[in-house]
Write a protein that holds these residues in place. Sequence first.
Motif, short mmCIF file in Angstrom:
data_model
loop_
_atom_site.label_atom_id
_atom_site.label_comp_id
_atom_site.label_asym_id
_atom_site.label_seq_id
_atom_site.Cartn_x
_atom_site.Cartn_y
_atom_site.Cartn_z
N ARG A 1 -2.42 2.20 10.15
CA ARG A 1 -4.05 1.88 10.10
C ARG A 1 -4.65 3.25 9.99
O ARG A 1 -5.61 3.07 9.12
N ASP A 2 -4.16 4.41 10.50
CA ASP A 2 -4.87 5.36 10.57
C ASP A 2 -4.94 6.00 9.19
O ASP A 2 -6.23 6.41 8.46
N VAL A 3 -3.87 6.04 8.33
CA VAL A 3 -3.75 6.61 7.04
C VAL A 3 -4.49 5.47 6.11
O VAL A 3 -5.04 6.19 5.15
N LEU A 4 -4.34 4.46 6.32
CA LEU A 4 -4.92 3.50 5.32
C LEU A 4 -6.45 3.49 5.50
O LEU A 4 -7.15 3.41 4.49
N THR A 5 -6.98 3.86 6.74
CA THR A 5 -8.31 3.50 6.87
C THR A 5 -8.81 4.80 6.07
O THR A 5 -10.05 4.86 5.78
N PHE A 6 -8.19 6.04 6.64
CA PHE A 6 -8.59 7.27 5.90
C PHE A 6 -8.71 7.17 4.26
O PHE A 6 -9.98 7.52 3.53
N ALA A 7 -7.74 6.45 3.58
CA ALA A 7 -7.57 6.19 2.24
C ALA A 7 -8.65 5.20 1.80
O ALA A 7 -9.41 5.38 0.80
N ALA A 8 -9.24 4.38 2.64
CA ALA A 8 -10.36 3.62 2.33
C ALA A 8 -11.66 3.89 2.89
O ALA A 8 -12.69 3.28 3.04
N SER A 9 -11.91 5.33 2.87
CA SER A 9 -13.22 5.62 3.38
C SER A 9 -14.24 5.97 2.30
O SER A 9 -15.45 5.89 2.56
N ARG A 10 -13.80 5.91 1.16
CA ARG A 10 -14.77 5.82 0.30
C ARG A 10 -14.47 5.65 -1.00
O ARG A 10 -12.81 5.56 -1.36
N ARG A 11 -15.05 5.17 -2.29
CA ARG A 11 -14.65 4.98 -3.55
C ARG A 11 -15.76 5.44 -4.51
O ARG A 11 -16.85 5.72 -4.09
N GLN A 12 -15.29 5.69 -5.89
CA GLN A 12 -16.21 6.14 -6.71
C GLN A 12 -17.00 5.19 -7.51
O GLN A 12 -16.62 4.08 -7.45
N MET A 13 -18.05 5.54 -7.80
CA MET A 13 -19.08 4.86 -8.92
C MET A 13 -18.23 4.85 -10.09
O MET A 13 -17.64 5.68 -10.37
N HIS A 14 -18.95 3.88 -10.83
CA HIS A 14 -18.53 3.84 -12.16
C HIS A 14 -19.46 3.17 -13.20
O HIS A 14 -20.46 2.35 -12.73
N HIS A 15 -19.41 3.20 -14.28
CA HIS A 15 -20.49 2.74 -15.25
C HIS A 15 -19.73 2.31 -16.74
O HIS A 15 -18.62 3.05 -16.98
#
Lengths: 166, 197
Positions: free
Chosen positions: A123-137
């Motif tokens: 949970r710790d490492v997946l939560t870190f991995a899911a802390s943000r995402r990139q914008m796209h266009h």
Amino acid sequence: MVLALGWYIVPYARKIFSNPAHPPVRYCLMEDYMPLIRADGGSWNGVEVMGNRAIVKVKADTVTLGVLDGMFTRIPLDDITASLNSLTNSQRTMIRSKILDMGYSLAEFNSRFPGNLGSYTLRDVLTFAASRRQMHHYDLATDTIVIDSDTRPCSKTIGVLDGEVL
Amino acid sequence: MAFPTTGVLDNFSTDMSAWTVLVGGASVSSGRCVGDVGGQNRIARTTPTYGPDSEAYVGVPVKGSNGDWFNLFVRMTTLVNSTFDGYCLAIDYGTTDSWNIQEMLNGDFTNLPGGPVALDFTAGDQIGIEIIGSAIKGYRNGGTAVISASDGTYASAGYIGGDIALSTQRWDDFGGGTYTAGGATPTPMQMMMGIGT
């Protein structure tokens, strides 16, 4: 048939349509395996993270999971409460490497996980991995989907995702 | 849960003055809405914003051909094609129609987990999208949802609209608005009395 759970890191791709006027669509490549997963009576869900990738949880027959293992990176733990201490050094290194490949810096990773990665949970490492995402266009001039450097929060937590596939 | 819970906004009996064109265009022809160009025609209700819990639906008396597509939008953040965000029910016409629910970011679409669902609809069917909280559902003729997804990215009220792609398909009786708990559209008398509004 034996249904089991698996966590994967899965890239996004651009869907190709027969009509060239159709607007572009991004999709998680796990979608291509939806017929297999459905045939098992299973399900999948995911959350977009950095690096044009998604963290995906799948419930499917072990044979189907074996097919997915050959296509995507599987996290070698199924339970988010499990400690990474049960993994080998090479497995922990692989997880760190995949998270860094998403676009997180080594300094950021080390700051969040000082010491031995084995003292943290999935949970710790997946939560870190899911802390943000990139914008796209979509860039009409070049007909490409551009992944931007700007970031935004992820759409759901790992805890929510975990509860969506049981 | 009933769908839809709101009334018809436009039966396309007059003109498209209540709509904003984002791409291409759309016109009224013989009491139906038709796309102006043989490509993308993206339109949205100009005012007001609805929701955040909201829905949009439309009758499709004439479907497009294989390779054409159909989109319905809720929680649109702007009426500008390059900047609008929100959620979309997308149907691609094929040998079997393919349904997806999508997140829209700056006019760029991403399938959300939950699809695709392979399901043909018939000319004359009513197709709709509903969003309540972070739960998004797609409907064919009300009843049980055909497809569902969850996403918490856009939580504010927004515009409703869609893509009437190419100039072959036709829309009629476009409806939607703020989701009405209880599943029943208020009658004019109830609205006058402030019940169910």
